[in-house]
Motif scaffolding. Structure first.
Motif, PDB file in Angstrom:
ATOM      1  N   PHE A  81       0.831  -1.199   0.000  1.00 29.58           N
ATOM      2  CA  PHE A  81       0.000   0.000   0.000  1.00 29.58           C
ATOM      3  C   PHE A  81       0.872   1.258   0.000  1.00 29.58           C
ATOM      4  CE2 PHE A  81      -2.111   3.400   2.417  1.00 29.58           C
ATOM      5  CZ  PHE A  81      -3.202   3.609   1.604  1.00 29.58           C
ATOM      6  N   ALA A  82       1.899   1.249   0.841  1.00 25.16           N
ATOM      7  CA  ALA A  82       2.801   2.402   0.893  1.00 25.16           C
ATOM      8  C   ALA A  82       3.434   2.640  -0.475  1.00 25.16           C
ATOM      9  CB  ALA A  82       3.878   2.177   1.949  1.00 25.16           C
ATOM     10  N   MET A  83       3.848   1.550  -1.094  1.00 29.08           N
ATOM     11  CA  MET A  83       4.461   1.669  -2.413  1.00 29.08           C
ATOM     12  C   MET A  83       3.465   2.217  -3.431  1.00 29.08           C
ATOM     13  SD  MET A  83       5.912  -1.441  -4.736  1.00 29.08           S
ATOM     14  CE  MET A  83       7.656  -1.542  -4.537  1.00 29.08           C
ATOM     15  N   GLN A  84       2.271   1.693  -3.373  1.00 30.66           N
ATOM     16  CA  GLN A  84       1.268   2.142  -4.332  1.00 30.66           C
ATOM     17  C   GLN A  84       0.828   3.583  -4.075  1.00 30.66           C
ATOM     18  OE1 GLN A  84       0.386   0.945  -7.122  1.00 30.66           O
ATOM     19  NE2 GLN A  84       1.270  -1.095  -7.012  1.00 30.66           N
ATOM     20  N   MET A  85       0.895   4.017  -2.824  1.00 30.49           N
ATOM     21  CA  MET A  85       0.591   5.419  -2.556  1.00 30.49           C
ATOM     22  C   MET A  85       1.636   6.310  -3.218  1.00 30.49           C
ATOM     23  SD  MET A  85      -2.217   5.910  -1.008  1.00 30.49           S
ATOM     24  CE  MET A  85      -2.277   7.450  -0.088  1.00 30.49           C
ATOM     25  N   LEU A  86       2.861   5.884  -3.158  1.00 28.01           N
ATOM     26  CA  LEU A  86       3.926   6.658  -3.803  1.00 28.01           C
ATOM     27  C   LEU A  86       3.701   6.694  -5.319  1.00 28.01           C
ATOM     28  CD1 LEU A  86       6.654   8.134  -3.743  1.00 28.01           C
ATOM     29  CD2 LEU A  86       7.760   5.919  -3.921  1.00 28.01           C
ATOM     30  N   ILE A  87       3.402   5.522  -5.854  1.00 19.72           N
ATOM     31  CA  ILE A  87       3.159   5.444  -7.294  1.00 19.72           C
ATOM     32  C   ILE A  87       1.958   6.305  -7.680  1.00 19.72           C
ATOM     33  CG2 ILE A  87       2.400   3.913  -9.140  1.00 19.72           C
ATOM     34  CD1 ILE A  87       4.045   1.691  -7.704  1.00 19.72           C
ATOM     35  N   ALA A  88       0.896   6.167  -6.885  1.00 25.05           N
ATOM     36  CA  ALA A  88      -0.309   6.930  -7.197  1.00 25.05           C
ATOM     37  C   ALA A  88      -0.036   8.427  -7.084  1.00 25.05           C
ATOM     38  CB  ALA A  88      -1.448   6.523  -6.258  1.00 25.05           C
ATOM     39  N   SER A  89       0.783   8.803  -6.111  1.00 22.93           N
ATOM     40  CA  SER A  89       1.044  10.229  -5.975  1.00 22.93           C
ATOM     41  C   SER A  89       1.850  10.739  -7.171  1.00 22.93           C
ATOM     42  CB  SER A  89       1.762  10.538  -4.661  1.00 22.93           C
ATOM     43  OG  SER A  89       3.123  10.208  -4.750  1.00 22.93           O
ATOM     44  N   ARG A  90       2.779   9.930  -7.626  1.00 24.04           N
ATOM     45  CA  ARG A  90       3.532  10.341  -8.821  1.00 24.04           C
ATOM     46  C   ARG A  90       2.606  10.488  -9.998  1.00 24.04           C
ATOM     47  NH1 ARG A  90       8.548   6.217  -8.796  1.00 24.04           N
ATOM     48  NH2 ARG A  90       9.601   7.015  -6.966  1.00 24.04           N
ATOM     49  N   ARG A  91       1.707   9.527 -10.065  1.00 26.09           N
ATOM     50  CA  ARG A  91       0.808   9.527 -11.197  1.00 26.09           C
ATOM     51  C   ARG A  91      -0.103  10.747 -11.171  1.00 26.09           C
ATOM     52  NH1 ARG A  91      -1.586   4.797 -13.914  1.00 26.09           N
ATOM     53  NH2 ARG A  91      -3.572   5.470 -14.745  1.00 26.09           N
ATOM     54  N   ILE A 119       3.926   9.063   2.155  1.00 25.56           N
ATOM     55  CA  ILE A 119       4.498   9.244   0.823  1.00 25.56           C
ATOM     56  C   ILE A 119       5.877   9.879   0.909  1.00 25.56           C
ATOM     57  CG2 ILE A 119       4.244  10.529  -1.331  1.00 25.56           C
ATOM     58  CD1 ILE A 119       1.161  10.028  -0.931  1.00 25.56           C
ATOM     59  N   VAL A 120       5.979  10.869   1.776  1.00 23.46           N
ATOM     60  CA  VAL A 120       7.286  11.523   1.942  1.00 23.46           C
ATOM     61  C   VAL A 120       8.328  10.510   2.374  1.00 23.46           C
ATOM     62  CG1 VAL A 120       8.577  13.217   3.287  1.00 23.46           C
ATOM     63  CG2 VAL A 120       6.301  13.772   2.424  1.00 23.46           C
ATOM     64  N   GLU A 121       7.946   9.652   3.306  1.00 21.15           N
ATOM     65  CA  GLU A 121       8.893   8.628   3.764  1.00 21.15           C
ATOM     66  C   GLU A 121       9.304   7.686   2.633  1.00 21.15           C
ATOM     67  OE1 GLU A 121       7.340   6.409   7.113  1.00 21.15           O
ATOM     68  OE2 GLU A 121       7.118   8.339   8.126  1.00 21.15           O
ATOM     69  N   GLN A 122       8.308   7.278   1.870  1.00 18.93           N
ATOM     70  CA  GLN A 122       8.610   6.383   0.757  1.00 18.93           C
ATOM     71  C   GLN A 122       9.554   7.054  -0.220  1.00 18.93           C
ATOM     72  OE1 GLN A 122       7.159   3.128   0.235  1.00 18.93           O
ATOM     73  NE2 GLN A 122       6.971   3.582   2.401  1.00 18.93           N
ATOM     74  N   GLN A 123       9.281   8.323  -0.446  1.00 17.64           N
ATOM     75  CA  GLN A 123      10.113   9.093  -1.357  1.00 17.64           C
ATOM     76  C   GLN A 123      11.564   9.057  -0.901  1.00 17.64           C
ATOM     77  OE1 GLN A 123       7.681  11.259  -3.338  1.00 17.64           O
ATOM     78  NE2 GLN A 123       9.258  10.712  -4.822  1.00 17.64           N
ATOM     79  N   LYS A 124      11.721   9.196   0.396  1.00 19.06           N
ATOM     80  CA  LYS A 124      13.077   9.216   0.926  1.00 19.06           C
ATOM     81  C   LYS A 124      13.776   7.883   0.689  1.00 19.06           C
ATOM     82  CE  LYS A 124      12.161  11.536   4.875  1.00 19.06           C
ATOM     83  NZ  LYS A 124      12.149  11.466   6.316  1.00 19.06           N
ATOM     84  N   GLN A 125      12.997   6.824   0.835  1.00 15.31           N
ATOM     85  CA  GLN A 125      13.621   5.510   0.696  1.00 15.31           C
ATOM     86  C   GLN A 125      13.849   5.111  -0.749  1.00 15.31           C
ATOM     87  OE1 GLN A 125      11.234   2.743   2.924  1.00 15.31           O
ATOM     88  NE2 GLN A 125      11.176   4.220   4.570  1.00 15.31           N
ATOM     89  N   SER A 126      13.137   5.779  -1.667  1.00 11.31           N
ATOM     90  CA  SER A 126      13.321   5.361  -3.036  1.00 11.31           C
ATOM     91  C   SER A 126      14.441   6.170  -3.631  1.00 11.31           C
ATOM     92  CB  SER A 126      12.037   5.569  -3.830  1.00 11.31           C
ATOM     93  OG  SER A 126      11.455   6.786  -3.503  1.00 11.31           O
TER      94      SER A 126
END
Ligand code: ADP
Ligand code: MG
Length: 892
Positions: free
Chosen positions: A225-235, A880-887
């Motif tokens: 879900f966290a990953m998909q939130m990041l993807i969805a936010s990019r999208r 999302i911010v956290e995911q961004q940091k990790q990616s």
């Protein structure tokens, strides 16, 4: 109180060597530790009896060491054996022999009398039941025994200097001290059951297998879900970005289609209409086009580009290699020049020949000023709208810091006032660096200060991946020192002229840029230094510059060219390699970028392309169909179109796997085909093309094939052959002057010679399925039946499973799914490339279904609240911010 961010060293009870070992596993905080998930569990509630037969699944056993021995074999090699007896032996019990080969440390750890737990596959060796290289753990009778035994016990990915036991003990204790409230739930309750805190506990020390499975599901869903939130936010971010409609009426496209010697397939038509919808919309298109090799993606790309060109924009077409770029260029020229579309080729090799394009083209995206050519009075208001419209067409890549645009003010010292002549000197020095170290958009030299609007340029250097840009301080310094001496001379003074620059500003948006721009142009009049209707010659824009150049350079030739050029000679479509991204080549009003063969083109590069404003439409094309699970992740931020149908006129491709011993038969088959006039590709694998040795290998290979195929002619193609020569080799093959092409995989993509109906792939087992399928797509392009022969000398079961997939199907989507199935566990084929955080627990393959659910949940949140404004969605922002940091941290 411990929280997720508590540093392990602050717990004060973990010894330093252990902390260091943990750090090697990237574990520094309690959260890192508690999300260091077990890679499996062992049921140590009750151990089974020792087996008397082989088993195929690994099992977990416990027993006492009754004997150890060390034997040598083959000189220096050693086998260490430990014989175990089970705890409650009966008459039928057999001892179990555990063996380790050449693992010196094991013999130091195991001694007679110890009880140990082992995990592995029992095998019958002679009369004995043996487990080779079992995982093992020595049972020590300490007070912590309840942590390690009589339960379902976690087994962790471990490291040197940190045994299972120790790691398990630390995790157990931290888990115990950790407050339930310390965990924030990640996924919404509609997606997961229960609390995160419970799931974390249960994944480490589950009460039952069911509890373990439920916990795992919770955690995997949360992670996905966290990953998909990041993807969805990019999208959603990219679709919310300023884009433009780039779509013409379609007349040009119709003309093109009418001229084609074939009918589009239904799939092609469907995809074109999907693209057309995107291109016409005023959000940027981000579309992935999947289609098998030969399914006709190029035609679709051309259709898209024509729509854009017709609307007055440029299109760029990027290929992964030079050969391909050149081939595309030829195809495009053939089809489009009759329609009057201007096409240019830009590859590294052709660069000098055709000269670099200016970063911004003045002709088509100019920023004009009112009064241009007429009176010099500068009145803006009545043309503002038109200006704004024209202006906003400009590409303003302000998203990337390095490409930022700055508004800079340089002041003179208090006692220095610039004379008109000195102002001209300053202006000239600003112009001196223009298009060398920066691009200047506007400047104005006032009597006691200078305003300018610039975008620093990359410094020279050929390391394309690591372009560095001129720093603002360097630029300002250049300007100051360039002008200072001369000004002093003019004014007959000495001493310093310039203050430290007073401020500089990072221009953040188009609107910001526009404001700054007009501020600078109006400054002399707004500040009263110049009266309305009075001229102020020390204001500069790019138009002045081109105007001046025109004055200087106008000679007979240019006048003539101007006269002829009722329509511009500016290329409307630029074909190139991905180097287009890095070179100073750029576009004045890029409407569409088509990227061919995406799998060679990472997310980071894509980001670089689209980080301009207004964002161009982007069409990414790949001939490597991707399994659906991966499409949801790696390309999750893209809309997907598929061409799942081949043009009807295609000859069939037969694929056959042959053992190397059958080469003779194969050769005589090839000869019969040569006699019918068909042509052949021979592909051989090179492990690493960069190595010199391989050139030798290539040459040797070539000699061999020349003999085998004699008297038919063959030529050699590999990555180290200079581009111009490659071009010639390909040319001769295309014309039919040569019968066979001996090649490395440089041939992989896009080569199109319909008469080449045979392909022979040597050492086929060394290639991946997807790559083999790609290669095979080079044949079957004409109406003749084609044959692909996979030569392999490997007897391995996996090899034949792999290769028979290709015998079975020619559908790329099926090949991709099979490939996905045959591979090991599914992390992957590039989350690393994808700019997504690495997965800690989920497995893209095994958990595909959970991914689907997580994606749906994330999408629905964004659909209802695209900017995450609602109170209940606030926590997702942080996520999302956290995911961004990790990616991207693990993307090179
Ligand atoms: P790819 O998808 O591999 O890029 P191409 O676009 O290069 O495929 O198309 C391969 C060949 O098929 C080209 O020669 C092209 O002209 C031809 N082609 C494309 N579409 C059709 C069609 N609908 N019918 C017949 N031939 C087609
Ligand atoms: Mg292609």
């Amino acid at each position: 109180m411990i929280s997720v961010s508590t540093k392990l060293e602050d717990l004060s009870w973990i010894p330093r060597p252990r902390l260091l070992a943990l750090r090697r596993l990237d574990i520094e905080t309690t959260e890192d530790l508690l999300t260091h998930f077990p890679r499996r569990h062992e049921d140590r509630t009750e151990f089974p009896q020792f087996p008397r037969e082989e088993t195929n699944v690994p099992i977990c056993l416990c027993g006492e060491v009754i004997k150890t021995s060390l034997r040598r074999f083959g000189g220096w090699k050693k086998i260490f054996e430990a014989t175990l007896e089970e705890s409650q032996p009966n008459a039928l019990s057999e001892p179990l022999v555990c063996r380790w080969f050449n693992l010196h440390y094991v013999q130091k750890m195991i001694a007679t009398g110890q009880r140990i737990v082992v995990f592995g596959r029992p095998r019958l060796r002679g009369k004995r039941i043996c487990i080779d290289h079992p995982e093992f753990e020595v049972i020590e009778n300490d007070e912590e025994i309840s942590i390690h035994f009589r339960r379902i016990t976690p087994i962790y990915p471990a490291t040197e200097g940190l045994s299972q036991r120790v790691l398990r003990g630390i995790i157990y204790r931290v888990l115990h001290e950790f407050p339930d409230a310390g965990w924030q739930s990640i996924a919404p309750n509609s997606l997961v059951h229960g609390e995160r805190s419970d799931a974390i506990r249960a994944i480490h020390f589950p009460g039952s297998w069911e509890a373990r499975d439920a916990a795992r599901e919770h955690l995997v869903l949360s992670e996905f879900f966290a990953m998909q939130m990041l993807i969805a936010s990019r999208r959603f971010e990219s679709s919310a970005r300023a884009g433009q409609a780039h779509c013409g009426s379609g007349a040009l496209l119709d003309e093109f289609l009418k001229g084609l010697p074939f009918e589009l397939t239904a799939a092609q038509r469907k995809v074109i209409s999907e693209i057309r919808r995107d291109v016409a919309a005023n959000y940027p298109m981000n579309r992935l086009l999947q289609g098998d090799v030969g399914s006709g993606k190029t035609v679709v790309a051309i259709a898209a580009m024509l729509l854009v060109v017709e609307a007055g924009y440029e299109a760029a077409f990027m290929a992964p290699t030079q050969i391909l770029a050149e081939q595309h260029y030829e195809v495009l020229r053939r089809w489009l020049e009759p329609l009057g579309v201007q096409i240019a080729l830009r590859t590294a090799a052709r660069q000098e020949e055709s000269g670099p394009l200016p970063l911004f083209d003045l002709g088509s995206a100019r920023v004009s000023r009112a009064g241009d050519g007429a009176a010099s009075s500068r009145t803006f208001p009545e043309v503002d709208v038109a200006l704004a419209a024209r202006y906003s067409r400009r590409r303003v890549p302000h998203f990337k810091k390095a490409w930022a645009i700055y508004a800079v003010t340089i002041a003179t010292k208090k006692d220095r006032c610039l004379s008109p002549k000195a102002r001209m000197t300053v202006l000239n020095s600003l112009r001196h660096f223009h298009n060398k170290r920066y691009e200047m958009f506007a400047a104005c030299v006032m009597p006691d200060h200078v305003h300018l609007l610039i975008q620093p340029w990359p410094k020279g250097g050929d390391d394309k991946a690591n372009t560095s840009f001129w720093r603002l301080s360097e630029l300002v310094h250049s300007i100051k020192s360039f002008s200072a001496h001369e000004i002093n001379e003019i004014e007959n003074k000495s001493g310093s002229i310039w203050e430290k620059e007073r401020f500089d500003r990072y221009v953040r948006s188009d609107r910001d840029l526009q404001e700054k721009f007009y501020y600078i142009l109006r400054n002399p009049w707004d500040s009263g230094v110049a009266k309305q209707n009075e001229d102020y010659p020390w204001v500069w824009t790019q138009d002045d510059e081109s105007h001046k150049e025109r004055l200087f350079r106008r000679d007979a030739e240019t006048s003539m060219r101007d006269a002829c050029a009722t329509q511009t000679n500016e290329p409307q479509i630029i074909v190139g390699t991905h180097a287009l991204l890095y070179e100073s080549v750029s576009f004045s009003n890029l409407g569409l970028t088509v990227i061919d063969e995406q799998h060679k083109f990472g997310v980071a590069q894509r980001a670089r392309l689209t980080a301009r404003e207004p964002a161009p439409d982007v069409l990414v094309m790949t001939a490597t169909p991707i399994p659906r699970t991966l499409t949801m992740t790696i390309y999750g931020d893209l809309d997907v179109s598929k061409i799942d149908e081949m043009p009807r006129n295609r000859g069939k491709i037969i694929t056959a796997v042959r053992d190397t011993s059958k080469l003779g038969e194969v050769l005589s088959f090839l000869r019969t085909q040569f006699e019918k006039g068909r042509q052949l590709y021979v592909i051989y694998p090179l492990i690493d093309e960069s190595e010199k040795l391989d050139v030798k290998a290539a040459a040797a290979e070539y000699e061999l094939w020349r003999e085998r195929l004699h008297p038919f002619r063959c030529e050699l193609l590999h990555g180290r052959i200079p581009a111009s020569e490659k071009q010639q080799v390909m040319g001769r093959f295309r014309r039919g002057d040569t019968n066979a092409l001996i090649s490395t995989t440089v041939l992989e993509v896009g080569v199109d010679v319909p008469n080449a109906t045979m392909m022979l792939i040597e050492n086929a087992e060394r290639f991946g399925l997807a790559q083999l399928h790609q290669l095979r797509g080079r044949i079957g392009r004409g109406e003749h039946k084609s044959t692909c022969i996979l030569l392999s000398s490997s007897q391995a079961k996996e090899t034949s499973a792999k290769l028979t997939v290709l015998e079975r199907t020619t559908n790329g989507f099926e090949v991709a799914e099979a490939d996905w199935e045959l591979r090991g566990p599914g992390d992957v084929l590039g989350t690393a490339q994808s700019g997504l955080p690495a997965l800690k627990i989920g497995d893209l393959k095994r958990d595909a279904d959970l991914m689907r659910r997580a994606r749906a949940a994330a999408m629905s949140i964004f659909e209802m609240d695209p900017r995450l404004d609602l109170a209940e969605n606030q926590r997702f922002r942080r996520l999302i911010v956290e995911q961004q940091k990790q990616s991207f941290s693990h993307v090179s």
